[in-house]
Design an enzyme around this catalytic site. Structure first.
Site, PDB file in Angstrom:
ATOM      1  N   ASN A   8      -6.126  23.019  27.683  1.00  0.00           N
ATOM      2  CA  ASN A   8      -6.017  23.475  26.300  1.00  0.00           C
ATOM      3  C   ASN A   8      -6.226  24.990  26.281  1.00  0.00           C
ATOM      4  O   ASN A   8      -7.305  25.476  26.643  1.00  0.00           O
ATOM      5  CB  ASN A   8      -7.072  22.758  25.454  1.00  0.00           C
ATOM      6  CG  ASN A   8      -7.034  23.190  24.002  1.00  0.00           C
ATOM      7  OD1 ASN A   8      -6.901  24.384  23.720  1.00  0.00           O
ATOM      8  ND2 ASN A   8      -7.168  22.266  23.084  1.00  0.00           N
ATOM      9  N   HIS A  11      -8.039  28.982  23.259  1.00  0.00           N
ATOM     10  CA  HIS A  11      -8.951  30.127  23.205  1.00  0.00           C
ATOM     11  C   HIS A  11      -8.402  31.401  23.843  1.00  0.00           C
ATOM     12  O   HIS A  11      -8.985  32.470  23.682  1.00  0.00           O
ATOM     13  CB  HIS A  11     -10.332  29.728  23.726  1.00  0.00           C
ATOM     14  CG  HIS A  11     -10.930  28.659  22.854  1.00  0.00           C
ATOM     15  ND1 HIS A  11     -11.080  28.846  21.487  1.00  0.00           N
ATOM     16  CD2 HIS A  11     -11.312  27.397  23.111  1.00  0.00           C
ATOM     17  CE1 HIS A  11     -11.562  27.726  20.962  1.00  0.00           C
ATOM     18  NE2 HIS A  11     -11.712  26.835  21.915  1.00  0.00           N
ATOM     19  N   HIS A  44      -3.575  23.372  19.919  1.00  0.00           N
ATOM     20  CA  HIS A  44      -3.905  22.824  18.603  1.00  0.00           C
ATOM     21  C   HIS A  44      -3.433  23.819  17.550  1.00  0.00           C
ATOM     22  O   HIS A  44      -3.960  24.927  17.457  1.00  0.00           O
ATOM     23  CB  HIS A  44      -5.430  22.623  18.530  1.00  0.00           C
ATOM     24  CG  HIS A  44      -5.890  21.950  17.271  1.00  0.00           C
ATOM     25  ND1 HIS A  44      -7.204  21.572  17.080  1.00  0.00           N
ATOM     26  CD2 HIS A  44      -5.236  21.583  16.142  1.00  0.00           C
ATOM     27  CE1 HIS A  44      -7.334  20.995  15.892  1.00  0.00           C
ATOM     28  NE2 HIS A  44      -6.152  21.006  15.296  1.00  0.00           N
ATOM     29  N   ARG A  46      -3.783  24.715  14.166  1.00  0.00           N
ATOM     30  CA  ARG A  46      -4.674  24.390  13.048  1.00  0.00           C
ATOM     31  C   ARG A  46      -4.074  24.867  11.738  1.00  0.00           C
ATOM     32  O   ARG A  46      -3.317  25.835  11.693  1.00  0.00           O
ATOM     33  CB  ARG A  46      -6.052  25.038  13.251  1.00  0.00           C
ATOM     34  CG  ARG A  46      -6.822  24.476  14.425  1.00  0.00           C
ATOM     35  CD  ARG A  46      -8.228  25.041  14.468  1.00  0.00           C
ATOM     36  NE  ARG A  46      -9.060  24.415  13.468  1.00  0.00           N
ATOM     37  CZ  ARG A  46      -9.960  23.465  13.714  1.00  0.00           C
ATOM     38  NH1 ARG A  46     -10.163  23.048  14.945  1.00  0.00           N
ATOM     39  NH2 ARG A  46     -10.665  22.940  12.748  1.00  0.00           N
ATOM     40  N   ARG A  50      -6.138  29.745  13.044  1.00  0.00           N
ATOM     41  CA  ARG A  50      -7.172  30.653  13.554  1.00  0.00           C
ATOM     42  C   ARG A  50      -6.913  31.095  14.998  1.00  0.00           C
ATOM     43  O   ARG A  50      -7.420  32.094  15.433  1.00  0.00           O
ATOM     44  CB  ARG A  50      -8.561  30.033  13.435  1.00  0.00           C
ATOM     45  CG  ARG A  50      -8.778  28.849  14.343  1.00  0.00           C
ATOM     46  CD  ARG A  50     -10.216  28.394  14.323  1.00  0.00           C
ATOM     47  NE  ARG A  50     -10.541  27.702  13.090  1.00  0.00           N
ATOM     48  CZ  ARG A  50     -11.549  26.840  12.991  1.00  0.00           C
ATOM     49  NH1 ARG A  50     -12.326  26.617  14.017  1.00  0.00           N
ATOM     50  NH2 ARG A  50     -11.806  26.218  11.861  1.00  0.00           N
ATOM     51  N   GLU A  71      -1.670  19.211  19.516  1.00  0.00           N
ATOM     52  CA  GLU A  71      -2.726  18.593  18.702  1.00  0.00           C
ATOM     53  C   GLU A  71      -2.551  19.086  17.278  1.00  0.00           C
ATOM     54  O   GLU A  71      -2.335  20.281  17.055  1.00  0.00           O
ATOM     55  CB  GLU A  71      -4.105  19.034  19.179  1.00  0.00           C
ATOM     56  CG  GLU A  71      -4.499  18.493  20.514  1.00  0.00           C
ATOM     57  CD  GLU A  71      -5.846  19.075  20.948  1.00  0.00           C
ATOM     58  OE1 GLU A  71      -6.449  19.867  20.210  1.00  0.00           O
ATOM     59  OE2 GLU A  71      -6.269  18.732  22.043  1.00  0.00           O
ATOM     60  N   THR A 102     -13.073  20.524  16.746  1.00  0.00           N
ATOM     61  CA  THR A 102     -12.955  19.143  16.272  1.00  0.00           C
ATOM     62  C   THR A 102     -14.291  18.421  16.483  1.00  0.00           C
ATOM     63  O   THR A 102     -14.769  18.320  17.603  1.00  0.00           O
ATOM     64  CB  THR A 102     -11.831  18.426  17.062  1.00  0.00           C
ATOM     65  OG1 THR A 102     -10.729  19.321  17.158  1.00  0.00           O
ATOM     66  CG2 THR A 102     -11.406  17.164  16.363  1.00  0.00           C
ATOM     67  N   GLU A 152      -6.737   9.081  22.844  1.00  0.00           N
ATOM     68  CA  GLU A 152      -7.605  10.009  23.576  1.00  0.00           C
ATOM     69  C   GLU A 152      -9.027   9.750  23.089  1.00  0.00           C
ATOM     70  O   GLU A 152      -9.309   9.847  21.892  1.00  0.00           O
ATOM     71  CB  GLU A 152      -7.192  11.463  23.318  1.00  0.00           C
ATOM     72  CG  GLU A 152      -8.081  12.440  24.084  1.00  0.00           C
ATOM     73  CD  GLU A 152      -7.599  13.889  24.050  1.00  0.00           C
ATOM     74  OE1 GLU A 152      -6.370  14.128  24.013  1.00  0.00           O
ATOM     75  OE2 GLU A 152      -8.462  14.782  24.061  1.00  0.00           O
ATOM     76  N   HIS A 192     -12.788  16.674  25.303  1.00  0.00           N
ATOM     77  CA  HIS A 192     -13.673  17.422  24.416  1.00  0.00           C
ATOM     78  C   HIS A 192     -15.032  17.651  25.055  1.00  0.00           C
ATOM     79  O   HIS A 192     -15.702  16.716  25.453  1.00  0.00           O
ATOM     80  CB  HIS A 192     -13.864  16.760  23.050  1.00  0.00           C
ATOM     81  CG  HIS A 192     -14.066  17.794  21.976  1.00  0.00           C
ATOM     82  ND1 HIS A 192     -15.259  18.411  21.771  1.00  0.00           N
ATOM     83  CD2 HIS A 192     -13.189  18.371  21.125  1.00  0.00           C
ATOM     84  CE1 HIS A 192     -15.122  19.305  20.815  1.00  0.00           C
ATOM     85  NE2 HIS A 192     -13.872  19.310  20.405  1.00  0.00           N
TER      86      HIS A 192
HETATM   87  N1  PXP Z   1      -8.925  17.027  23.082  1.00  0.00           N
HETATM   88  C1  PXP Z   1      -8.822  17.214  21.752  1.00  0.00           C
HETATM   89  C2  PXP Z   1      -8.165  16.145  20.944  1.00  0.00           C
HETATM   90  C3  PXP Z   1      -9.295  18.391  21.134  1.00  0.00           C
HETATM   91  O1  PXP Z   1      -9.186  18.539  19.794  1.00  0.00           O
HETATM   92  C4  PXP Z   1      -9.840  19.407  21.944  1.00  0.00           C
HETATM   93  C5  PXP Z   1     -10.283  20.698  21.331  1.00  0.00           C
HETATM   94  O2  PXP Z   1      -9.212  21.324  20.729  1.00  0.00           O
HETATM   95  C6  PXP Z   1      -9.924  19.182  23.331  1.00  0.00           C
HETATM   96  C7  PXP Z   1      -9.480  17.978  23.868  1.00  0.00           C
HETATM   97  C8  PXP Z   1     -10.486  20.194  24.254  1.00  0.00           C
HETATM   98  O3  PXP Z   1     -11.858  20.358  24.008  1.00  0.00           O
HETATM   99  P1  PXP Z   1     -12.678  21.486  24.721  1.00  0.00           P
HETATM  100  O4  PXP Z   1     -12.120  22.795  24.287  1.00  0.00           O
HETATM  101  O5  PXP Z   1     -14.082  21.253  24.271  1.00  0.00           O
HETATM  102  O6  PXP Z   1     -12.491  21.272  26.210  1.00  0.00           O
END
Ligand code: PXP
Length: 243
Positions: A8, A11, A44, A46, A50, A71, A102, A152, A192
């Protein structure tokens, strides 16, 4: 069975948006992750934009060689965007404006008619839908009745556990949920809050097909570079599986 890593890269865009610059590029990050062991790129989009912007979604979808996992919240705006861009995968997540990230799984059970409708709309556009849910049989059954092929499981509660006992409890809930969902024929992904420290145990759950990991990989990249950070995580996941 192998295990796949979705990185992901939200960031990377957070850093860019913090200064309103054109760098660092989420697209460039995606390509580095792909070369370093990522099996998919997760972003993601959003509602408040952001981090990831609409243009990022278009560019990344166009150029990456693996697959995009988009996402998004189950809103009409997002369904329209997903239908236009056609990512391979779409993971529906709950979204609150004020949250930092999330916070919990999607409550599919409490909004079943709406969720069925959204899943059907995405499916009609040939998008493989995944529902991000807590490790809860009621939610898994609800996901099943939406006809989705993938779920997931939210690992955030396990990752944030404050004591070994709580961590074990949350881990066992995840393990049970994965087994239950797998036996129903669902593809089980998880994610997550996963880090180099807590991912090994999760990767050992052999019904899990894919882990989506963002914040810890991008944070680690500050010190070791994105290629190394991606590769380290993928290697750790494969080792946990004995591969
Ligand atoms: N899976 C989902 C569905 C998420 O919403 C996120 C965060 O956007 C992640 C995985 C990744 O989480 P993390 O950034 O904490 O690794």
């Amino acid at each position: 069975m192998s295990i796949y890593l979705g990185v992901n890269i939200d960031h990377i865009a957070t850093l860019r948006e913090a200064r309103g610059t054109t760098y660092p590029s989420p697209l460039e990050a995606s390509l580095i992750c792909e070369k370093s062991g990522a099996d998919s790129i997760t972003i993601h989009l959003r509602e408040d934009r952001r981090h990831i912007q609409d243009k990022d979604v278009e560019e990344i979808k166009e150029i990456i060689k693996t697959k995009m996992n988009l996402e998004m919240a189950a809103t009409d705006e997002m369904i329209k965007i997903a239908s236009q861009i056609s990512p391979k995968d779409c993971c529906l997540v709950p979204e609150k404006r004020e949250e930092l990230t999330t916070e919990g799984g999607l409550n599919v059970f409490s909004q079943l008619p709406r969720m069925k409708e959204v899943c059907a709309q995405l499916d009609e556009n040939n998008i493989r839908v995944s529902l991000f849910i807590d490790a809860d049989k009621k939610q898994i059954d609800a996901a099943m009745s939406c006809g989705v092929p993938v779920i997931e499981i939210h690992t955030g509660h396990y990752a944030e556990a404050v004591s070994p006992a709580e961590r074990e409890l949350k881990y066992n809930e995840i393990k049970e949920a994965c087994k239950y969902a797998h036996n129903l024929g669902l593809q089980v992904n998880a994610g997550h809050g996963l880090t180099l420290d807590n991912t090994i145990a999760i990767a050992k759950i052999d019904s899990i097909v894919e882990l989506n990991i963002g914040h810890s990989i991008i944070s680690r990249a500050v010190f070791v570079g994105l290629a190394n950070a991606t590769n380290e995580m993928k290697t750790l996941m494969l080792e946990a599986r004995g591969i």
